[in-house]
Write a protein that holds these residues in place. Structure first.
Motif, short mmCIF file in Angstrom:
data_model
loop_
_atom_site.label_atom_id
_atom_site.label_comp_id
_atom_site.label_asym_id
_atom_site.label_seq_id
_atom_site.Cartn_x
_atom_site.Cartn_y
_atom_site.Cartn_z
N TYR A 56 41.19 30.81 42.39
CA TYR A 56 42.45 31.54 42.58
C TYR A 56 42.35 32.64 43.64
O TYR A 56 43.37 33.15 44.08
CB TYR A 56 42.88 32.19 41.27
N LEU A 79 37.97 39.34 38.31
CA LEU A 79 38.24 38.24 37.39
C LEU A 79 39.72 37.87 37.43
O LEU A 79 40.57 38.72 37.69
CB LEU A 79 37.92 38.67 35.95
N VAL A 80 40.00 36.63 37.14
CA VAL A 80 41.37 36.17 36.92
C VAL A 80 41.43 35.70 35.48
O VAL A 80 40.62 34.89 35.05
CB VAL A 80 41.76 35.05 37.89
N GLN A 81 42.39 36.23 34.73
CA GLN A 81 42.57 35.89 33.33
C GLN A 81 44.01 35.50 33.07
O GLN A 81 44.91 35.95 33.79
CB GLN A 81 42.18 37.08 32.44
N TYR A 109 44.86 39.89 37.34
CA TYR A 109 43.62 40.33 37.97
C TYR A 109 42.94 41.35 37.06
O TYR A 109 43.59 42.12 36.37
CB TYR A 109 43.91 41.02 39.31
N LEU A 153 49.04 34.80 35.28
CA LEU A 153 47.64 35.13 35.56
C LEU A 153 47.54 36.60 35.93
O LEU A 153 48.42 37.14 36.60
CB LEU A 153 47.09 34.28 36.70
N VAL A 184 32.27 37.20 41.71
CA VAL A 184 33.38 36.39 41.23
C VAL A 184 32.82 35.16 40.52
O VAL A 184 31.97 34.45 41.09
CB VAL A 184 34.29 35.92 42.39
N LYS A 211 35.35 29.99 38.17
CA LYS A 211 36.72 29.70 37.75
C LYS A 211 37.71 30.62 38.47
O LYS A 211 38.73 30.18 38.98
CB LYS A 211 36.85 29.87 36.24
N SER A 212 37.40 31.90 38.52
CA SER A 212 38.28 32.86 39.20
C SER A 212 38.33 32.63 40.69
O SER A 212 39.36 32.85 41.33
CB SER A 212 37.81 34.29 38.91
#
Length: 108
Positions: free
Chosen positions: A72, A30-32, A41, A39, A65, A68-69
């Motif tokens: 990136y 995930l990317v948050q 990981y 950002l 994945v 949205k993630s």
């Protein structure tokens, strides 16, 4: 495509075994928002595949994945280092324009 190195594969299998997880537990990336670069990981085991997930497989490791993630993460390689300069999973991300010193956050 997201790929894993041999060292990352070995560590994922080792952690999955230590935590008593089965082969049905895949790696979710995930990317948050957060971290010093904007950002972050996030990695975790997940057995649920959502309809909106992209599923990649490299060296027998399935990687989940969300869409949205994925924006990136395309072209990223997941590595693992256990050397003197740090221990842990590392993301080699061609989309990152800047990373923080610890390597846990990035910007695009």
């Amino acid at each position: 495509m997201i790929s894993v190195t041999d060292k990352a594969k070995e560590r994922i299998i080792e952690l999955r075994n230590q935590e008593g997880k089965t082969d049905d537990n895949n790696i979710r990336v995930l990317v948050q928002g957060g971290g010093c670069s904007g950002l972050m990981y996030d990695l975790k085991f997940d057995s649920a595949v959502e309809d909106s997930d992209e599923v990649f497989e490299d060296k027998g490791i399935k990687i989940l994945v969300d869409k949205k993630s994925l924006l990136y993460l395309l072209g990223t390689t997941l590595d693992f280092s256990d050397g003197l300069n740090g221990k842990g999973f590392q993301f080699i991300n061609p989309n990152a324009t800047r990373t923080c010193g610890c390597g846990e956050s990035f910007a695009v």
